[in-house]
Scaffold this motif. Structure first.
Motif, PDB file in Angstrom:
ATOM      1  N   ALA A 212      -2.407   9.143  -3.443  1.00  0.00           N
ATOM      2  CA  ALA A 212      -2.473   9.978  -4.649  1.00  0.00           C
ATOM      3  C   ALA A 212      -3.131   9.258  -5.815  1.00  0.00           C
ATOM      4  N   PHE A 213      -3.111   7.921  -5.800  1.00  0.00           N
ATOM      5  CA  PHE A 213      -3.643   7.157  -6.931  1.00  0.00           C
ATOM      6  C   PHE A 213      -4.649   6.119  -6.410  1.00  0.00           C
ATOM      7  N   PRO A 214      -5.921   6.451  -6.387  1.00  0.00           N
ATOM      8  CA  PRO A 214      -6.937   5.532  -5.852  1.00  0.00           C
ATOM      9  C   PRO A 214      -7.085   4.247  -6.656  1.00  0.00           C
ATOM     10  N   ARG A 215      -6.570   4.213  -7.886  1.00  0.00           N
ATOM     11  CA  ARG A 215      -6.656   2.984  -8.690  1.00  0.00           C
ATOM     12  C   ARG A 215      -5.464   2.054  -8.455  1.00  0.00           C
ATOM     13  N   LEU A 216      -4.665   2.353  -7.433  1.00  0.00           N
ATOM     14  CA  LEU A 216      -3.520   1.508  -7.072  1.00  0.00           C
ATOM     15  C   LEU A 216      -3.884   0.639  -5.870  1.00  0.00           C
ATOM     16  N   LEU A 217      -3.637  -0.659  -5.994  1.00  0.00           N
ATOM     17  CA  LEU A 217      -3.803  -1.604  -4.885  1.00  0.00           C
ATOM     18  C   LEU A 217      -2.465  -2.278  -4.638  1.00  0.00           C
ATOM     19  N   VAL A 218      -1.931  -2.114  -3.434  1.00  0.00           N
ATOM     20  CA  VAL A 218      -0.636  -2.699  -3.061  1.00  0.00           C
ATOM     21  C   VAL A 218      -0.889  -3.948  -2.214  1.00  0.00           C
ATOM     22  N   VAL A 219      -0.229  -5.031  -2.561  1.00  0.00           N
ATOM     23  CA  VAL A 219      -0.420  -6.300  -1.859  1.00  0.00           C
ATOM     24  C   VAL A 219       0.908  -6.767  -1.278  1.00  0.00           C
ATOM     25  N   ARG A 220       0.877  -7.157  -0.003  1.00  0.00           N
ATOM     26  CA  ARG A 220       2.060  -7.683   0.678  1.00  0.00           C
ATOM     27  C   ARG A 220       1.739  -9.009   1.365  1.00  0.00           C
ATOM     28  N   THR A 221       2.790  -9.702   1.784  1.00  0.00           N
ATOM     29  CA  THR A 221       2.612 -11.027   2.364  1.00  0.00           C
ATOM     30  C   THR A 221       3.497 -11.196   3.591  1.00  0.00           C
ATOM     31  N   PHE A 222       3.121 -12.141   4.431  1.00  0.00           N
ATOM     32  CA  PHE A 222       3.955 -12.550   5.562  1.00  0.00           C
ATOM     33  C   PHE A 222       4.656 -13.879   5.265  1.00  0.00           C
ATOM     34  N   SER A 223       4.642 -14.286   3.994  1.00  0.00           N
ATOM     35  CA  SER A 223       5.218 -15.575   3.613  1.00  0.00           C
ATOM     36  C   SER A 223       6.713 -15.511   3.325  1.00  0.00           C
ATOM     37  N   LYS A 224       7.224 -14.347   2.963  1.00  0.00           N
ATOM     38  CA  LYS A 224       8.606 -14.257   2.497  1.00  0.00           C
ATOM     39  C   LYS A 224       9.550 -13.954   3.655  1.00  0.00           C
ATOM     40  N   ILE A 225       9.866 -12.682   3.877  1.00  0.00           N
ATOM     41  CA  ILE A 225      10.874 -12.352   4.885  1.00  0.00           C
ATOM     42  C   ILE A 225      10.401 -12.686   6.298  1.00  0.00           C
ATOM     43  N   TYR A 226       9.076 -12.692   6.532  1.00  0.00           N
ATOM     44  CA  TYR A 226       8.570 -13.046   7.852  1.00  0.00           C
ATOM     45  C   TYR A 226       8.605 -14.555   8.102  1.00  0.00           C
ATOM     46  N   GLY A 227       8.697 -15.338   7.042  1.00  0.00           N
ATOM     47  CA  GLY A 227       8.820 -16.788   7.201  1.00  0.00           C
ATOM     48  C   GLY A 227       7.575 -17.468   7.719  1.00  0.00           C
ATOM     49  N   LEU A 228       6.392 -16.983   7.347  1.00  0.00           N
ATOM     50  CA  LEU A 228       5.138 -17.553   7.839  1.00  0.00           C
ATOM     51  C   LEU A 228       4.287 -18.099   6.692  1.00  0.00           C
ATOM     52  N   SER A 229       4.925 -18.699   5.705  1.00  0.00           N
ATOM     53  CA  SER A 229       4.206 -19.177   4.516  1.00  0.00           C
ATOM     54  C   SER A 229       3.063 -20.115   4.873  1.00  0.00           C
ATOM     55  N   GLY A 230       3.297 -20.995   5.842  1.00  0.00           N
ATOM     56  CA  GLY A 230       2.292 -21.998   6.189  1.00  0.00           C
ATOM     57  C   GLY A 230       1.038 -21.437   6.824  1.00  0.00           C
ATOM     58  N   LEU A 231       1.083 -20.201   7.296  1.00  0.00           N
ATOM     59  CA  LEU A 231      -0.086 -19.594   7.934  1.00  0.00           C
ATOM     60  C   LEU A 231      -0.964 -18.837   6.940  1.00  0.00           C
ATOM     61  N   ARG A 232      -0.476 -18.622   5.716  1.00  0.00           N
ATOM     62  CA  ARG A 232      -1.241 -17.969   4.654  1.00  0.00           C
ATOM     63  C   ARG A 232      -1.844 -16.657   5.127  1.00  0.00           C
ATOM     64  N   ALA A 233      -1.000 -15.659   5.251  1.00  0.00           N
ATOM     65  CA  ALA A 233      -1.456 -14.340   5.675  1.00  0.00           C
ATOM     66  C   ALA A 233      -0.828 -13.269   4.797  1.00  0.00           C
ATOM     67  N   GLY A 234      -1.651 -12.339   4.337  1.00  0.00           N
ATOM     68  CA  GLY A 234      -1.178 -11.206   3.561  1.00  0.00           C
ATOM     69  C   GLY A 234      -2.160 -10.067   3.717  1.00  0.00           C
ATOM     70  N   TYR A 235      -1.843  -8.922   3.124  1.00  0.00           N
ATOM     71  CA  TYR A 235      -2.766  -7.799   3.227  1.00  0.00           C
ATOM     72  C   TYR A 235      -2.669  -6.910   2.000  1.00  0.00           C
ATOM     73  N   ALA A 236      -3.774  -6.231   1.732  1.00  0.00           N
ATOM     74  CA  ALA A 236      -3.862  -5.299   0.618  1.00  0.00           C
ATOM     75  C   ALA A 236      -4.063  -3.894   1.166  1.00  0.00           C
ATOM     76  N   VAL A 237      -3.453  -2.914   0.502  1.00  0.00           N
ATOM     77  CA  VAL A 237      -3.535  -1.516   0.899  1.00  0.00           C
ATOM     78  C   VAL A 237      -4.025  -0.707  -0.296  1.00  0.00           C
ATOM     79  N   GLY A 238      -5.013   0.152  -0.073  1.00  0.00           N
ATOM     80  CA  GLY A 238      -5.526   0.981  -1.156  1.00  0.00           C
ATOM     81  C   GLY A 238      -6.466   2.036  -0.646  1.00  0.00           C
TER      82      GLY A 238
END
Length: 361
Positions: A212-238
């Motif tokens: 509904a809002f094309p000017r919104l970019l959502v960013v998530r990470t695999f560093s927190k609850i997934y416990g993969l901080s050392g692999l440096r992985a995340g993703y953006a959705v928009g």
């Protein structure tokens, strides 16, 4: 000495006195053991335990393959799994080397010298640096009144949800209202690094607003609850293809990270749910116990608590806890010098924190 003579020597021993001596010896042993107890570090926000061995094995197996060649820079398999999970098109997803890099890339793409980046404060200390790297001006706003701070020079607003360090959560209904109120020239970067820890609404409630809002970019990470901080992985959705292309690394993320993330997405949901429930349960209990001590604790939807103790500064409280082997994050660098941030772990960690706070009081 004969057999009977040996046992007669114990006839005059006072059993009650002997028990007192035993208890005192045990008390000294226990006190000495506690003095040797290792420090417990509650200053971070990443998951404290090692990842599941099969996730590590997936990365190792990929490492034994053709690592002399470039990985799939589009992370096709990973994006497909994420698209299925969120009910999106793979074209709406960009993989990156952690949420921080994606947010910084978005800021560089959206901001020019003299522009403004609006943010709630206190919040994640990266945000003012993002603006500085783009030679823009950070505009911190106390509380959640972002819209009131928007000017003609504002090009983006960044929201940490749940917020680090306060743990405050903005629900999808309130977020939608905010997005509707912003002018067309303002993009919103929604940092959902900690979203899996909230139990207010569905984990994708805010993410679904990208359609509904094309000017919104959502960013998530695999560093927190997934416990993969050392692999440096995340993703953006928009829904803004140009912005997604701008934040994606030119050659993508490495092959080992892709393998680990794919395995976690396919097989890790049960463990993620267990971690969410464990944090929510311990967070509730620890908040109540701290408040019973007269401690000021904000309502948190993250895996940490934002704590203030009477007239003590954050540094004073952090130093007092540190002397007792409990390490927390003082609030000054996080935006409020009167608070500390303490991670929510298990019951044992909560007990250590409670006892240390009691001693400070």
């Amino acid at each position: 000495m004969g057999f009977r003579d040996y046992y007669r020597q114990f006839d005059d021993i006072d059993e009650a006195k002997l028990n007192l001596e035993r208890r005192e010896r045990r008390r000294r042993e226990k006190a000495a053991a506690l003095e040797r107890a290792p420090d417990i570090d509650l200053s971070g926000t990443e998951w404290p335990d090692l990842p599941h061995s099969e996730i590590v094995n997936a990365a190792i197996a990929r490492a034994r393959g053709r690592v002399n060649g470039y990985p799939d820079r589009h992370a096709t398999a990973t994006r497909r799994l994420l698209a299925e999970r969120h009910g999106l098109s793979p074209d709406q997803i960009a993989l990156g080397n952690g949420a921080a890099e994606l947010l910084q890339s978005a800021a560089l793409a959206l901001l020019s010298p003299g522009d403004e980046l609006v943010m709630s404060w206190p919040s994640y200390p990266l945000y003012p640096l993002m603006a500085a790297h783009a030679r823009a001006t950070p505009v911190p706003v106390e509380g959640q009144h972002l819209a009131a701070a928007v000017t003609e020079r504002t090009r983006a607003a960044v929201i940490c949800n749940p917020n680090d360090p306060t743990g405050a959560y903005t629900g999808s209904e309130d977020l939608g209202a905010l997005l509707s109120s912003l002018p067309e020239h303002v993009h919103v970067l929604l940092d959902e690094a900690l979203v899996h820890f909230q139990d207010v609404e569905d984990v994708d409630a805010c993410l679904r607003l990208v359609d509904a809002f094309p000017r919104l970019l959502v960013v998530r990470t695999f560093s927190k609850i997934y416990g993969l901080s050392g692999l440096r992985a995340g993703y953006a959705v928009g829904s803004d293809a140009r912005l997604l292309a701008a934040v994606a690394p030119v050659l993508g993320i490495n092959a080992l990270s892709q393998a680990a993330v794919e395995y976690a997405l396919r097989r890790g949901d049960g463990e993620i749910d267990r971690r969410r429930q464990a944090v929510a349960r311990e967070r509730k209990v620890l908040t109540e116990q701290l408040r019973e001590l007269g401690v000021d604790v904000t309502e948190s939807q993250a895996n940490f608590l934002w704590i203030r103790v009477r007239e003590l500064s954050g540094d004073q409280l952090a130093n007092g806890l540190r002397k007792q082997g409990v390490i927390v994050a003082p609030g000054g660098p996080l935006g409020d010098e009167h608070h500390i941030r303490a991670a929510v772990r298990d019951q044992q960690a909560s007990t250590r924190l409670l006892r240390a706070v009691e001693n400070v009081l």
